[in-house]
Motif scaffolding. Structure first.
Motif, mmCIF file in Angstrom:
data_model
loop_
_atom_site.group_PDB
_atom_site.id
_atom_site.type_symbol
_atom_site.label_atom_id
_atom_site.label_comp_id
_atom_site.label_asym_id
_atom_site.label_seq_id
_atom_site.Cartn_x
_atom_site.Cartn_y
_atom_site.Cartn_z
ATOM 1 N N ASP A 118 0.826 -1.216 0.000
ATOM 2 C CA ASP A 118 0.000 0.000 0.000
ATOM 3 C C ASP A 118 0.859 1.265 0.000
ATOM 4 O O ASP A 118 0.600 2.207 -0.759
ATOM 5 C CB ASP A 118 -0.982 -0.003 1.183
ATOM 6 C CG ASP A 118 -0.317 -0.260 2.523
ATOM 7 O OD1 ASP A 118 0.592 -1.107 2.588
ATOM 8 O OD2 ASP A 118 -0.704 0.381 3.520
ATOM 9 N N GLY A 119 1.892 1.287 0.831
ATOM 10 C CA GLY A 119 2.747 2.476 0.880
ATOM 11 C C GLY A 119 3.449 2.713 -0.444
ATOM 12 O O GLY A 119 3.562 3.845 -0.922
ATOM 13 N N VAL A 151 0.364 0.216 6.643
ATOM 14 C CA VAL A 151 1.559 0.949 7.081
ATOM 15 C C VAL A 151 2.693 0.791 6.065
ATOM 16 O O VAL A 151 2.659 -0.076 5.194
ATOM 17 C CB VAL A 151 2.090 0.431 8.447
ATOM 18 C CG1 VAL A 151 1.070 0.665 9.549
ATOM 19 C CG2 VAL A 151 2.478 -1.044 8.361
ATOM 20 N N TYR A 152 3.678 1.669 6.189
ATOM 21 C CA TYR A 152 4.940 1.486 5.479
ATOM 22 C C TYR A 152 5.733 0.459 6.283
ATOM 23 O O TYR A 152 6.490 0.803 7.188
ATOM 24 C CB TYR A 152 5.698 2.810 5.386
ATOM 25 C CG TYR A 152 5.004 3.844 4.515
ATOM 26 C CD1 TYR A 152 5.206 3.863 3.144
ATOM 27 C CD2 TYR A 152 4.147 4.789 5.069
ATOM 28 C CE1 TYR A 152 4.560 4.795 2.341
ATOM 29 C CE2 TYR A 152 3.503 5.727 4.275
ATOM 30 C CZ TYR A 152 3.713 5.727 2.913
ATOM 31 O OH TYR A 152 3.072 6.649 2.124
ATOM 32 N N GLY A 153 5.533 -0.815 5.956
ATOM 33 C CA GLY A 153 6.024 -1.893 6.804
ATOM 34 C C GLY A 153 7.529 -1.989 6.907
ATOM 35 O O GLY A 153 8.052 -2.531 7.876
ATOM 36 N N ASN A 191 -1.251 -3.576 4.407
ATOM 37 C CA ASN A 191 -1.193 -3.712 5.864
ATOM 38 C C ASN A 191 -1.387 -2.369 6.565
ATOM 39 O O ASN A 191 -1.221 -2.263 7.785
ATOM 40 C CB ASN A 191 0.131 -4.365 6.300
ATOM 41 C CG ASN A 191 1.343 -3.562 5.867
ATOM 42 O OD1 ASN A 191 1.206 -2.498 5.271
ATOM 43 N ND2 ASN A 191 2.527 -4.074 6.156
HETATM 44 MG MG MG Z 1 2.271 -1.519 3.674
#
Ligand code: MG
Lengths: 177, 196
Positions: free
Chosen positions: B73-74, B103-105, B101
């Motif tokens: 997503d990020g 977030v910027y995992g 998820n």
């Molecule tokens: Mg992510």
């Protein structure tokens, strides 16, 4: 032969399989010539299509090299700032040939009061990150532009990296801005 | 569903597909599950997976299995142009899997927009055929359905936050990825530069 036609023919003569472009008034005649020679109209043809930003152009056209063929990008030099990360961490690092033709802004014939801030240092910026840069201007004719663009594509394939051709249209039959 | 579970499912489904994978934890976890020559790991260049997958889809033989992109997503939000460009160019053989998820995992788990922006609807608005999944079985089923679609397909997969532990970094020279991926394309799908 116009300069724009020379660039378009040179791109095909290099064996280019697909072209993506980001519009500018200067490259519009090149794009029109590419599309006409590829049997299209209204801004696209089977092998020539618009893109919305320079960064994605490097991704879309750089990927052509994985299939053993050459992609090309036609753009304006003030967009290289959007493309440097992709050019370096993708095409340069993955050794992918790519032909980039960009018209230059900010030099002779310019009317815009700020575009030189990005365009004037661009050849040095591109060379600083290790990209080969070939510069064309009024001092050579359309035949030379054609041959140079064609050979730049060949050079990209030979050396497995992107090659940039910068064209200044001032005092040619083209439009600067 | 954890990311590594989703990647396990995708690895099982993509043996014959060209697969373009986003950087850092996602590439690393996929390689730990299964490392194959059809995996094109993008080790940096966040946001470029969709663009590279689009370029590949337009360039490979249309008879080859769909080009699969695996994106976060990020990363997608760093280059959301992927959605309108894919919708506009509309390659028949492109399937982008978004592992969201929230977030910027790989960069401190700072939140992305995805809690408030529906990335599946964004893709649908740009002309992609979409499906949604949040379990391994759902992912498998949605993937199968999207394989039958002609045109850009978008699989929105909701995953849990967090990276798998103890996974080795992918410290390989990118040119070796190019070499093996290009050879795989040529040998398995007879993609060649003969007409160049
Ligand atoms: Mg992510």
């Amino acid at each position: 032969m116009t300069y724009a036609q020379a660039v378009a023919d040179g791109i095909w003569a290099a064996g280019t399989a697909r072209v993506g472009y980001i519009p500018s008034v200067t490259v519009a005649p090149i794009v029109t010539a590419l599309i006409a020679s590829d049997g299209g109209a209204d801004g696209s043809s089977p092998r020539v299509t618009p893109l919305s930003r320079e960064e994605e152009a490097i991704g879309v056209l750089g990927a052509v090299a994985f299939t053993g063929r050459l992609g090309a990008v036609v753009m304006q030099d003030n967009g290289f700032g959007n493309a440097l990360t992709a050019l370096t961490t993708f095409t340069l690092s993955y050794h992918l040939p790519l032909l980039v033709f960009a018209n230059t802004r900010g030099g002779l014939g310019e009317y815009n009061s700020m575009i030189h801030s990005i365009s004037q240092p661009m050849p040095a910026v591109l060379r600083a990150v290790g990209l080969p840069v070939i510069e064309l201007d009024r001092r050579s004719g359309p035949e030379d532009w054609h041959d140079t663009v064609r050979e730049a594509g060949t050079h990209a394939v030979m050396t497995y990296r992107p090659v940039v051709v910068l064209g200044s249209f001032w005092n040619t039959d083209g439009k600067v801005a | 569903m954890k990311r590594i579970e989703a990647l396990g499912v995708l690895a099982g489904l993509t043996e014959r597909h060209p697969v373009v994978v986003t950087c850092a934890a996602t590439s690393r976890e996929l390689a730990s599950v299964r490392d194959r020559d059809n995996h094109l790991y993008l080790l940096d260049a966040m946001g470029l997976v969709g663009s590279v997958a689009t370029g590949l889809a337009l360039s490979v033989d249309p008879s080859a299995p769909k080009v699969v992109g695996i994106e976060g997503d990020g990363s997608l939000l760093m280059n959301p142009n992927v959605l309108p460009t894919g919708g506009y160019l509309a390659p028949s053989n492109l399937l982008l899997v978004l592992l969201d998820n929230g977030v910027y995992g790989s960069t401190g788990a700072l939140p992305t927009y995805s809690a408030r922006i529906d990335l599946e609807r964004l893709a649908a608005a740009a002309g992609w055929t979409t499906r949604r999944a949040d379990t391994p079985d759902g992912l498998r089923a949605a993937f199968g359905e999207l394989l039958t679609v002609t045109g850009p397909a978008f699989l929105y997969a909701r995953i849990e936050e967090g990276n798998a532990q103890g996974i080795e970094k992918l410290l390989i020279d990118p040119v070796t990825i190019t070499g093996r991926f290009t050879r795989w394309l040529r040998e398995v799908h007879a993609v060649s530069g003969a007409d160049a």
